[in-house]
Design a protein around this motif. Structure first.
Motif, PDB file in Angstrom:
ATOM      1  N   UNK A  46       0.796  -1.216   0.000  1.00 42.17           N
ATOM      2  CA  UNK A  46       0.000   0.000   0.000  1.00 42.17           C
ATOM      3  C   UNK A  46       0.831   1.269   0.000  1.00 42.17           C
ATOM      4  N   UNK A  47       2.165   1.145   0.125  1.00 41.48           N
ATOM      5  CA  UNK A  47       3.029   2.318   0.029  1.00 41.48           C
ATOM      6  C   UNK A  47       3.062   2.818  -1.414  1.00 41.48           C
ATOM      7  N   UNK A  48       2.942   4.133  -1.586  1.00 40.26           N
ATOM      8  CA  UNK A  48       2.918   4.753  -2.916  1.00 40.26           C
ATOM      9  C   UNK A  48       3.871   5.935  -2.933  1.00 40.26           C
ATOM     10  N   UNK A  49       4.636   6.064  -4.008  1.00 39.22           N
ATOM     11  CA  UNK A  49       5.446   7.261  -4.241  1.00 39.22           C
ATOM     12  C   UNK A  49       4.997   7.875  -5.561  1.00 39.22           C
ATOM     13  N   UNK A  50       4.709   9.173  -5.548  1.00 36.26           N
ATOM     14  CA  UNK A  50       4.369   9.891  -6.774  1.00 36.26           C
ATOM     15  C   UNK A  50       5.229  11.141  -6.859  1.00 36.26           C
ATOM     16  N   UNK A  51       5.541  11.557  -8.082  1.00 32.61           N
ATOM     17  CA  UNK A  51       6.467  12.668  -8.279  1.00 32.61           C
ATOM     18  C   UNK A  51       5.954  13.630  -9.341  1.00 32.61           C
ATOM     19  N   UNK A  52       6.310  14.896  -9.176  1.00 39.84           N
ATOM     20  CA  UNK A  52       5.986  15.888 -10.200  1.00 39.84           C
ATOM     21  C   UNK A  52       6.913  15.767 -11.405  1.00 39.84           C
ATOM     22  N   UNK A  53       8.144  15.282 -11.153  1.00 40.28           N
ATOM     23  CA  UNK A  53       9.104  15.151 -12.243  1.00 40.28           C
ATOM     24  C   UNK A  53      10.047  13.988 -11.967  1.00 40.28           C
ATOM     25  N   UNK A  64      13.560   4.153 -21.143  1.00 42.36           N
ATOM     26  CA  UNK A  64      13.478   5.310 -20.264  1.00 42.36           C
ATOM     27  C   UNK A  64      12.630   6.380 -20.941  1.00 42.36           C
ATOM     28  N   UNK A  65      12.098   7.299 -20.142  1.00 43.79           N
ATOM     29  CA  UNK A  65      11.288   8.384 -20.710  1.00 43.79           C
ATOM     30  C   UNK A  65      11.343   9.583 -19.780  1.00 43.79           C
ATOM     31  N   UNK A  66      10.993  10.731 -20.320  1.00 46.95           N
ATOM     32  CA  UNK A  66      10.967  11.952 -19.523  1.00 46.95           C
ATOM     33  C   UNK A  66       9.780  12.795 -19.958  1.00 46.95           C
ATOM     34  N   UNK A  67       9.071  13.369 -18.992  1.00 46.60           N
ATOM     35  CA  UNK A  67       7.927  14.237 -19.265  1.00 46.60           C
ATOM     36  C   UNK A  67       8.157  15.572 -18.576  1.00 46.60           C
ATOM     37  N   UNK A  68       7.742  16.687 -19.189  1.00 42.91           N
ATOM     38  CA  UNK A  68       7.894  17.994 -18.542  1.00 42.91           C
ATOM     39  C   UNK A  68       7.240  18.002 -17.164  1.00 42.91           C
ATOM     40  N   UNK A  69       7.782  18.773 -16.245  1.00 42.62           N
ATOM     41  CA  UNK A  69       7.290  18.804 -14.874  1.00 42.62           C
ATOM     42  C   UNK A  69       5.791  19.090 -14.825  1.00 42.62           C
ATOM     43  N   UNK A  70       5.088  18.311 -14.002  1.00 46.86           N
ATOM     44  CA  UNK A  70       3.640  18.446 -13.763  1.00 46.86           C
ATOM     45  C   UNK A  70       2.762  18.080 -14.962  1.00 46.86           C
ATOM     46  N   UNK A  71       3.366  17.571 -16.037  1.00 49.38           N
ATOM     47  CA  UNK A  71       2.560  17.272 -17.227  1.00 49.38           C
ATOM     48  C   UNK A  71       2.029  15.850 -17.249  1.00 49.38           C
ATOM     49  N   UNK A  72       2.570  14.997 -16.375  1.00 50.91           N
ATOM     50  CA  UNK A  72       2.163  13.588 -16.344  1.00 50.91           C
ATOM     51  C   UNK A  72       1.922  13.163 -14.901  1.00 50.91           C
ATOM     52  N   UNK A  73       1.144  12.102 -14.741  1.00 51.81           N
ATOM     53  CA  UNK A  73       0.952  11.488 -13.430  1.00 51.81           C
ATOM     54  C   UNK A  73       1.890  10.296 -13.362  1.00 51.81           C
ATOM     55  N   UNK A  74       2.862  10.349 -12.454  1.00 48.21           N
ATOM     56  CA  UNK A  74       3.923   9.355 -12.372  1.00 48.21           C
ATOM     57  C   UNK A  74       3.953   8.787 -10.957  1.00 48.21           C
TER      58      UNK A  74
END
Length: 248
Positions: A46-53, A64-74
């Motif tokens: 049940x532990x979850x980590x989410x990030x803006x970038x 690998x991939x990269x999305x602009x900050x705050x543009x994706x739910x990661x």
């Protein structure tokens, strides 16, 4: 709203007590961060980590991939299934079906095993890895990305598909709650995920080309999903891992 900041208190208020969500602004990869904790024995189901970038997001087949900050739910989360490990192949399919269910209003479908498509373009992908007695699942959803920000022409985002009133806090909570509902039933022996997944899977009944990790290529018609989550072709081949291309 599509690029609103993630808020730990909002997310946790919208999820059940099963989940404990941590928010970080920047990380190398939520998957790597949670896997490191799992290997060290410092993680609970049940532990979850989410990030803006993410500086180095991880996907299937070592991509690998990269999305602009705050543009994706990661985000990534940890599970400790009770079912035998031979059945764990279904976990990534359950995750894919959960995302597709949440995005059903956008006519989202699942391309086997777990890419989420809208109009045959990828809006979400995920990775599932076994670490000891548990599994770390990582999911990325393109939320506010513009056409110019997409990594490849075959991708899309919720913003491009017309979303205007979604924020990532609610989207994350909805996906976690949907996953918990399906996963809990499956973990207790319920097999109804088989029918749900089939109803959401745009690969079934389609002529496909399979690109295997060893560079072999096979064509066929996708017929059904095996009891272990494998894709079964009309030739009788059971595909356990590989990239699927839908042929028209």
């Amino acid at each position: 709203m599509l690029r609103a900041a993630l808020d730990k208190s909002v997310i946790n208020s919208l999820t059940t007590q099963y989940w404990r969500v941590s928010v970080v602004d920047v990380t190398t990869s939520t998957q790597t961060a949670l896997a490191t904790r799992a290997i060290a024995g410092k993680v609970k189901p049940g532990d979850v980590i989410t990030a803006n970038f993410q500086r180095a997001g991880r996907g299937r087949m070592s991509r690998t991939f990269e999305a602009p900050k705050n543009s994706a739910l990661l985000f990534s989360f940890y599970l400790k299934p009770q079912r035998k490990k031979e059945d764990w192949g279904w976990i990534s399919l359950i995750a894919g079906a959960s995302v597709a269910q949440v995005l059903k209003k956008y006519n989202a479908t699942v391309k086997w095993p777990n890419d989420i498509l809208i109009k045959e373009k990828k809006v979400s992908g995920l990775i599932s890895e076994i670490h000891g007695e548990g599994v770390v699942v990582g999911i990325g959803i393109n939320v506010g990305m513009t056409i110019g920000e997409l990594p490849v022409p075959t991708a899309t985002s919720l913003a491009i598909e017309g979303a205007t009133n979604i924020d990532r806090n609610h989207l994350l909570a909805n996906v976690l709650n949907e996953f918990e509902s399906i996963f809990t039933s499956w973990d207790l022996g319920d097999e109804s995920i088989t029918g749900l997944y089939a109803s959401l899977c745009s690969t079934l009944g389609t002529k496909v080309q399979i690109h295997y990790p060893n560079d072999l290529i096979e064509k066929g018609i996708a017929m059904c999903i095996s009891a272990r989550g494998e894709l079964i072709l009309d030739s009788g081949t059971h595909v356990q891992a590989g990239d699927v291309v839908h042929l028209r």
